[in-house]
Structures are given as structure tokens and as C-alpha cells.
Design a protein around this motif. Structure first.
Motif, PDB file in Angstrom:
ATOM      1  N   ALA A  45       4.089   9.885  -7.024  1.00  0.00           N
ATOM      2  CA  ALA A  45       5.353  10.425  -7.876  1.00  0.00           C
ATOM      3  C   ALA A  45       4.637  10.968  -9.385  1.00  0.00           C
ATOM      4  O   ALA A  45       5.219  11.572 -10.064  1.00  0.00           O
ATOM      5  CB  ALA A  45       6.535   9.390  -7.990  1.00  0.00           C
ATOM      6  N   CYS A  46       4.125   9.403  -9.809  1.00  0.00           N
ATOM      7  CA  CYS A  46       3.386   9.818 -11.368  1.00  0.00           C
ATOM      8  C   CYS A  46       2.702  11.759 -11.081  1.00  0.00           C
ATOM      9  O   CYS A  46       1.971  12.038 -11.760  1.00  0.00           O
ATOM     10  CB  CYS A  46       2.534   9.203 -11.155  1.00  0.00           C
ATOM     11  SG  CYS A  46       2.821   7.737 -11.785  1.00  0.00           S
ATOM     12  N   PHE A  47       1.763  11.875  -9.642  1.00  0.00           N
ATOM     13  CA  PHE A  47       1.139  12.982  -9.702  1.00  0.00           C
ATOM     14  C   PHE A  47       2.406  14.125 -10.401  1.00  0.00           C
ATOM     15  O   PHE A  47       1.639  14.808 -10.949  1.00  0.00           O
ATOM     16  CB  PHE A  47       0.552  12.707  -8.307  1.00  0.00           C
ATOM     17  CG  PHE A  47      -0.218  14.485  -8.578  1.00  0.00           C
ATOM     18  CD1 PHE A  47      -1.542  14.143  -9.458  1.00  0.00           C
ATOM     19  CD2 PHE A  47      -0.487  15.139  -7.422  1.00  0.00           C
ATOM     20  CE1 PHE A  47      -2.754  15.351  -8.843  1.00  0.00           C
ATOM     21  CE2 PHE A  47      -1.122  16.519  -7.565  1.00  0.00           C
ATOM     22  CZ  PHE A  47      -2.396  16.355  -7.714  1.00  0.00           C
ATOM     23  N   ILE A  62       0.871  -1.111  -0.032  1.00  0.00           N
ATOM     24  CA  ILE A  62       0.471  -0.440   0.088  1.00  0.00           C
ATOM     25  C   ILE A  62       0.995   1.473  -0.221  1.00  0.00           C
ATOM     26  O   ILE A  62       0.405   2.242  -0.776  1.00  0.00           O
ATOM     27  CB  ILE A  62      -1.262  -0.035   1.053  1.00  0.00           C
ATOM     28  CG1 ILE A  62      -1.662  -0.778   0.919  1.00  0.00           C
ATOM     29  CG2 ILE A  62      -1.608   1.616   1.673  1.00  0.00           C
ATOM     30  CD1 ILE A  62      -2.741  -1.912   2.062  1.00  0.00           C
ATOM     31  N   ALA A  63       1.709   1.018   1.152  1.00  0.00           N
ATOM     32  CA  ALA A  63       2.606   2.307   0.679  1.00  0.00           C
ATOM     33  C   ALA A  63       3.525   2.808  -0.512  1.00  0.00           C
ATOM     34  O   ALA A  63       4.208   3.700  -1.018  1.00  0.00           O
ATOM     35  CB  ALA A  63       3.823   2.293   1.723  1.00  0.00           C
ATOM     36  N   LEU A  64       3.799   1.352  -1.023  1.00  0.00           N
ATOM     37  CA  LEU A  64       4.461   1.932  -2.263  1.00  0.00           C
ATOM     38  C   LEU A  64       3.813   2.479  -3.452  1.00  0.00           C
ATOM     39  O   LEU A  64       3.834   3.174  -4.322  1.00  0.00           O
ATOM     40  CB  LEU A  64       5.010   0.567  -2.781  1.00  0.00           C
ATOM     41  CG  LEU A  64       6.498  -0.268  -2.016  1.00  0.00           C
ATOM     42  CD1 LEU A  64       6.620  -1.231  -2.657  1.00  0.00           C
ATOM     43  CD2 LEU A  64       7.788   0.775  -2.593  1.00  0.00           C
ATOM     44  N   VAL A  65       2.326   1.683  -3.753  1.00  0.00           N
ATOM     45  CA  VAL A  65       1.003   1.987  -4.308  1.00  0.00           C
ATOM     46  C   VAL A  65       1.115   3.990  -4.303  1.00  0.00           C
ATOM     47  O   VAL A  65       1.336   5.000  -5.131  1.00  0.00           O
ATOM     48  CB  VAL A  65       0.011   1.437  -4.281  1.00  0.00           C
ATOM     49  CG1 VAL A  65      -1.677   2.139  -4.914  1.00  0.00           C
ATOM     50  CG2 VAL A  65      -0.227  -0.075  -4.708  1.00  0.00           C
ATOM     51  N   PHE A  66       0.761   4.509  -3.357  1.00  0.00           N
ATOM     52  CA  PHE A  66       1.050   5.544  -2.802  1.00  0.00           C
ATOM     53  C   PHE A  66       2.015   6.315  -3.244  1.00  0.00           C
ATOM     54  O   PHE A  66       2.049   7.594  -3.701  1.00  0.00           O
ATOM     55  CB  PHE A  66       0.456   6.268  -1.349  1.00  0.00           C
ATOM     56  CG  PHE A  66      -0.872   5.582  -1.331  1.00  0.00           C
ATOM     57  CD1 PHE A  66      -1.999   6.472  -0.894  1.00  0.00           C
ATOM     58  CD2 PHE A  66      -1.353   4.705  -0.110  1.00  0.00           C
ATOM     59  CE1 PHE A  66      -3.476   6.130  -1.147  1.00  0.00           C
ATOM     60  CE2 PHE A  66      -2.891   4.700   0.504  1.00  0.00           C
ATOM     61  CZ  PHE A  66      -3.935   5.635  -0.016  1.00  0.00           C
ATOM     62  N   VAL A  67       3.392   5.991  -2.725  1.00  0.00           N
ATOM     63  CA  VAL A  67       4.468   6.704  -3.282  1.00  0.00           C
ATOM     64  C   VAL A  67       4.587   6.570  -4.503  1.00  0.00           C
ATOM     65  O   VAL A  67       4.748   7.750  -5.330  1.00  0.00           O
ATOM     66  CB  VAL A  67       6.053   6.003  -2.543  1.00  0.00           C
ATOM     67  CG1 VAL A  67       6.965   6.852  -2.874  1.00  0.00           C
ATOM     68  CG2 VAL A  67       5.540   6.371  -1.299  1.00  0.00           C
TER      69      VAL A  67
END
Length: 182
Positions: free
Chosen positions: A38-40, A29-34
Motif C-alpha cells: 500500500a505504501c509502495f 507477515i501478511a499485514l506487513v506485506f500488505v
């Protein structure tokens, strides 16, 4: 040493497994949010070279507090143009993922994709027919004529697969193979 081996019961194994499983889920979940952050952030950096990351943060924080951005041009570029594109991209990605998951569930095959069922080939053909031959289902001067043509032509393989699946002895694997053949 023998007492340590004996103390490790089934309940302890399950608890250890669950703690490792929870930790792995939190890491994912943390990797998905990071990755999403980053994409944003990269969207703003790559599309608007004159706007710095601090300007983007100022505009976003101003709108989160119910105010308008400090500089109108930055506010318009970030809040009115880029943020809606990002939100729409996330929504479209979620809908496409959901559609793919539904297709795999219905056909009971993890290899069921729009490519293996022939749907994307039909859509590509519909777009190419409009672009190169100027033949459209609905003629319009708007930009969506290509998309409408692609959607209508994507329905041709779907209809063919459904017509083939009306036979009683058809399996999901046969339906996928029919899509590949189309």
C-alpha cells in the motif's frame, strides 16, 4: 466429560499453542506485506498524478521482464526516479531501526533512543547552526553540508556520554540520564 479433560495432555497444549503462534506470525507477515504494498502504491499515486496505476504496473512488469517501459516519460518517472527513492527509503529505515536496536542492546534499556541520549538534540543544533548562522564544519556549495554539520554535532553528546561512562561506577541508566541532561 472427564475423559475429554484427561485427554488434553501437555503435548497437545504445546501443539495447540504452536499452531496459534504460527498462525499469528503468518498474519503479521501478511499485514506487513500488505502495508508495504500500500505504501509502495501510494507513492506512485500521490507523486505522479498524470500516471495511472495501470501505467505503473506496465512499467514495472516491463522492467521485470528485461524490457524498457512502454512510454519513455512514464518509464523515467517510475523506474529511474521513484523506485530508487523507495528502495533507498527502505534501506535507510532498516539501518535506523538496526541502530536503535543496537543502542538499546548496548545500554540494556528499552528506553534508550537518540532522543533520550541527547544525540538528536546535538544533530538538530548542528543543522540549526549551519542554517541560521552559516557556520559549518566543512563549507561546500552542495546540499550535504547541513547533514555533515548535523552528524558532527551529534557526536558531541556521544563523546560526552562516553567520557562519563569511562568511570567505573556508571550504569546504563546513568548514561541515559547523562544524555537527557546534555
Amino acid at each position: 466429560m472427564a475423559s475429554e479433560v484427561m485427554a488434553y495432555t501437555g503435548e497437545t497444549m504445546i501443539e495447540d499453542y504452536m499452531s496459534v503462534h504460527r498462525r499469528n506470525i503468518l498474519i503479521i507477515i501478511a499485514l506487513v506485506f500488505v502495508t508495504a504494498a500500500a505504501c509502495f502504491g501510494s507513492t506512485f499515486v500521490t507523486q505522479m498524478s498524470s500516471i495511472t496505476p495501470s501505467d505503473v504496473i506496465d512499467v514495472l512488469s516491463a522492467h521485470l521482464h528485461g524490457e524498457s517501459g512502454p512510454i519513455y516519460a512514464f518509464d523515467a518517472a517510475v523506474w529511474k526516479m521513484t523506485v530508487p527513492r523507495i528502495i533507498l527509503g527502505v534501506i535507510v529505515g532498516c539501518v535506523l531501526a538496526l541502530g536503535g536496536a543496537i543502542m538499546q542492546i548496548i545500554l540494556r534499556n528499552p528506553l534508550a533512543t537518540p532522543y533520550t541520549t541527547g544525540i538528536s538534540s546535538g544533530a538538530s543544533m548542528g543543522a540549526a547552526v549551519y542554517i541560521y548562522l552559516d557556520v559549518a564544519i566543512i563549507h561546500s556549495t552542495y546540499f550535504w553540508t547541513t547533514a555533515v554539520n548535523a552528524i558532527v554535532f551529534a557526536m558531541i553528546p556521544v563523546a560526552a556520554i562516553l567520557a562519563i561512562s569511562m568511570r567505573k561506577s556508571i550504569t546504563s541508566t546513568s548514561m541515559i540520564l547523562a544524555g537527557v541532561a546534555i
